[in-house]
Design an enzyme around this catalytic site. Structure first.
Site, short mmCIF file in Angstrom:
data_model
loop_
_atom_site.label_atom_id
_atom_site.label_comp_id
_atom_site.label_asym_id
_atom_site.label_seq_id
_atom_site.Cartn_x
_atom_site.Cartn_y
_atom_site.Cartn_z
N ARG A 274 -4.88 -9.96 -12.54
CA ARG A 274 -6.05 -9.29 -11.74
C ARG A 274 -6.54 -8.05 -12.11
NH1 ARG A 274 -4.09 -6.92 -6.85
NH2 ARG A 274 -5.13 -4.88 -8.04
N HIS A 278 -8.06 -5.11 -5.84
CA HIS A 278 -7.78 -6.28 -4.99
C HIS A 278 -9.02 -6.63 -4.25
CE1 HIS A 278 -6.01 -8.73 -1.92
NE2 HIS A 278 -6.30 -7.97 -0.99
N TYR A 287 -1.50 2.57 -8.31
CA TYR A 287 -0.15 1.73 -8.29
C TYR A 287 0.16 0.90 -9.60
CZ TYR A 287 -3.03 -2.26 -6.60
OH TYR A 287 -4.08 -2.89 -6.65
C1 LIG Z 1 -1.13 -13.42 6.77
C2 LIG Z 1 -1.67 -12.16 6.16
N1 LIG Z 1 -0.77 -11.37 6.06
C3 LIG Z 1 -1.34 -10.22 5.34
C4 LIG Z 1 -2.52 -10.02 5.01
C5 LIG Z 1 -3.30 -9.18 4.33
N2 LIG Z 1 -3.69 -9.26 2.75
C6 LIG Z 1 -4.63 -9.68 2.34
S1 LIG Z 1 -4.62 -10.08 0.81
C7 LIG Z 1 -2.80 -9.79 0.63
C8 LIG Z 1 -2.13 -9.87 -0.71
C9 LIG Z 1 -2.33 -11.34 -1.20
O1 LIG Z 1 -1.78 -11.49 -2.33
P1 LIG Z 1 -1.70 -12.76 -3.33
O2 LIG Z 1 -1.22 -13.79 -2.36
O3 LIG Z 1 -1.01 -12.52 -4.49
O4 LIG Z 1 -3.28 -13.01 -3.74
P2 LIG Z 1 -4.38 -12.16 -4.26
O5 LIG Z 1 -4.78 -11.19 -3.43
O6 LIG Z 1 -3.66 -11.47 -5.50
O7 LIG Z 1 -5.16 -13.21 -4.97
C10 LIG Z 1 -2.47 -9.42 1.74
C11 LIG Z 1 -1.05 -8.95 1.96
C12 LIG Z 1 -3.42 -11.30 5.45
N3 LIG Z 1 -4.86 -11.17 5.06
N4 LIG Z 1 -2.94 -12.36 5.92
#
Ligand SMILES: Cc1ncc(C[n+]2csc(CCOP(=O)(O)OP(=O)(O)O)c2C)c(N)n1
Length: 379
Positions: A274, A278, A287
Site C-alpha cells: 500500500r 490507509h 509508522y
Molecule cells: C471488524 C473491524 N475491525 C476494525 C476495523 C477498523 N479497520 C478498518 S481498516 C482496518 C485494517 C484493515 O487491514 P487489512 O485487512 O490489511 O486491509 P487494508 O486496509 O490493508 O486494505 C481496520 C482495523 C473495521 N473496519 N472492522
C-alpha cells in the site's frame, strides 16, 4: 514426575522424540511471477493476451491511479468523505478482475477501486460512495456484486455463500472477494475458507497482502510464512503471486477462476504494497520508513508494466498521451456527474431511513440541521 517450571520444554521435546510418528499430510505453497521488477520476463508463463488486451490492462491500472489521486485532492478540498486509495495495488486487482467474466460476482472491501472499475462500476459511483451516498454502493445492472464492506473480513463469508448458491443453482458464475492481510486475523475469514471448502463453493478469495493493516505491519499479523497457506487447513488451494506483476496475477486468477467454476475454491495471496495512506485520515510517515516506501516505489506495478510494453513496442509517447487524455476527460466528466448527483440529494435523508420513530437525540439533530445550525449539535 517432571516439574512444570524450567523443564517443560525439555520434557515435551523428549516426548516428541520418543513417539513413533507417521507423516499424514504434507504441503507446499507455490509463488508465481511472470514479469520481474528488473524486467526479466518468464516467457513460458506469459498469458495469451492480445496487444489490445495488454494495453487495456495498462489503461485500467492508470485509470484507477488517477481516480485515487483526484479523489484524495477532492477530499482535501472538503468535497469527499474518507477515502481509501489503492495506489500500488492496481496490478493485484486489475489482474484478477480482468480475468473475471462479466456476470461473475465481485465482493469488495473498501479499497477496491481498480477491480470495481474493471468490473464495470463507473468512477462517479465510486465517488458517490465517498460522498456518503448509498447509490455509490450499487453495482450497475443491480446484480453481480455487493457494495463495499467496511467491517474487516466479513465479506469473504458473503462470497462463500454466493459461490455456494451459484453451485446449488447449477450455474457457472464465481464470486471473487477481496480483503487485506489484516483481515486474515479475523475468524470470519477462516470460516469463509472452511465453508467454501466443505460446500465446493464457486469462490475465489483474493488476499492482498499490502504489508499493513493501518499501522500494523505484516510481521505482527501472523507467524506463518505465507498467507496463502491459510488455505491448507480449509482443504482448498492456496497460491501466492507477485501482486505487482499484472501478468502473473492475471495468469493465476485465470486458473483460480477455472478451478472455482468447477467447485474448487482458491485462495490467492497477492504480495503487494500500500504505497499511499490507509485512508485520507491516516499519516503513514509516523509508522514506516521513507526507505521502505522508496523500495516499493521502484517496484510500482504501473511503471513495471509500462517498461514491459515499451520494450515490446506496444506503447510509445503518442499512445501514452492518448490514454492519459482519455482518462483525464472521463474522470472530469465523472466528477461532474458525482457533483450533480450530490446536489440532488437532501442531506437530511440520513435521518429518514433507519428508524421508524427517530430517537430523541437524532430528532434534536434533525431539527438543528433543518434549522440551519450547520450540524452544530451535541450529538
Ligand atoms: C471488524 C473491524 N475491525 C476494525 C476495523 C477498523 N479497520 C478498518 S481498516 C482496518 C485494517 C484493515 O487491514 P487489512 O485487512 O490489511 O486491509 P487494508 O486496509 O490493508 O486494505 C481496520 C482495523 C473495521 N473496519 N472492522
Amino acid at each position: 514426575m517432571p516439574s512444570y517450571t524450567g523443564s517443560r520444554i525439555n520434557t515435551l521435546e523428549h516426548v516428541r522424540i520418543a513417539m513413533a510418528r507417521e507423516e499424514v499430510a504434507e504441503f507446499t505453497i507455490e509463488s508465481v511471477r511472470v514479469l520481474d521488477a528488473d524486467e526479466t520476463v518468464d516467457d513460458g508463463l506469459l498469458p495469451e493476451l492480445s496487444d489490445e488486451a495488454l494495453l487495456d490492462l495498462y489503461e485500467a491500472m492508470k485509470r484507477s491511479r488517477r481516480l485515487d489521486e483526484r479523489a484524495i485532492a477532492l477530499q482535501r478540498r472538503g468535497e469527499l468523505g474518507t477515502y481509501a486509495p489503492a495506489i500500488g495495488q492496481e496490478a493485484a486487482q486489475v489482474g484478477t478482475a480482468y480475468a473475471m467474466a462479466d456476470d461473475d460476482w465481485i465482493v469488495p472491501s473498501f479499497r477496491e477501486q481498480p477491480a470495481l472499475l474493471v468490473h464495470g462500476t463507473p468512477p462517479d459511483r465510486i465517488l458517490q460512495y465517498a460522498l456518503g451516498m448509498e447509490e455509490g454502493g450499487e453495482i450497475p445492472g443491480g446484480e453481480g456484486g455487493l457494495p463495499p464492506a467496511i467491517p474487516v473480513g466479513t465479506q469473504p463469508l458473503h462470497a462463500a455463500g454466493i459461490g455456494w448458491g451459484e453451485r446449488l443453482q447449477g450455474r457457472e458464475n464465481v464470486a471473487v472477494t477481496y480483503f487485506g492481510d489484516g483481515a486474515t486475523s479475523e475468524g470470519d475469514v477462516y470460516e469463509a475458507l472452511n465453508f467454501a471448502g466443505v460446500y465446493d463453493a464457486q469462490t475465489v478469495f483474493v488476499c492482498q497482502n499490502n504489508r499493513y493493516a493501518i499501522s500494523t505491519g505484516i510481521e505482527k499479523q501472523t507467524a506463518a510464512e505465507t498467507l496463502a497457506q491459510k488455505a491448507i487447513a480449509a482443504g482448498i488451494e492456496g497460491i501466492q503471486v507477485d501482486g505487482n506483476d499484472v501478468l502473473g496475477v492475471y495468469r493465476v486468477a485465470q486458473e483460480a477462476l477455472d478451478l472455482a467454476r468447477d467447485g474448487e475454491p482458491v485462495l490467492i495471496e497477492a504480495l503487494t504494497y500500500r504505497r499511499s495512506m490507509h485512508t485520507t485520515s491516516d499519516d503513514p510517515t509516523v509508522y514506516r520508513e521513507r526507505e521502505e516506501e522508496a523500495e516499493w516505489e521502484a517496484r510500482d506495478p504501473i511503471v513495471r508494466f509500462q517498461v514491459f510494453l515499451e520494450d515490446r513496442d506496444l506503447l510509445d509517447e503518442g499512445t501514452k498521451a492518448e490514454i492519459d487524455e482519455r482518462i483525464e476527460s472521463e474522470l472530469a466528466e465523472a466528477i461532474d456527474r458525482a457533483r450533480e448527483a450530490r446536489d440532488r440529494v437532501d442531506p437530511a435523508d440520513m435521518f429518514r431511513f433507519v428508524y421508524d420513530d427517530l430517537p430523541p437525540e437524532l430528532e434534536a439533530q434533525l431539527e438543528a440541521f433543518e434549522g440551519g445550525a450547520g450540524g452544530e449539535t451535541d450529538g
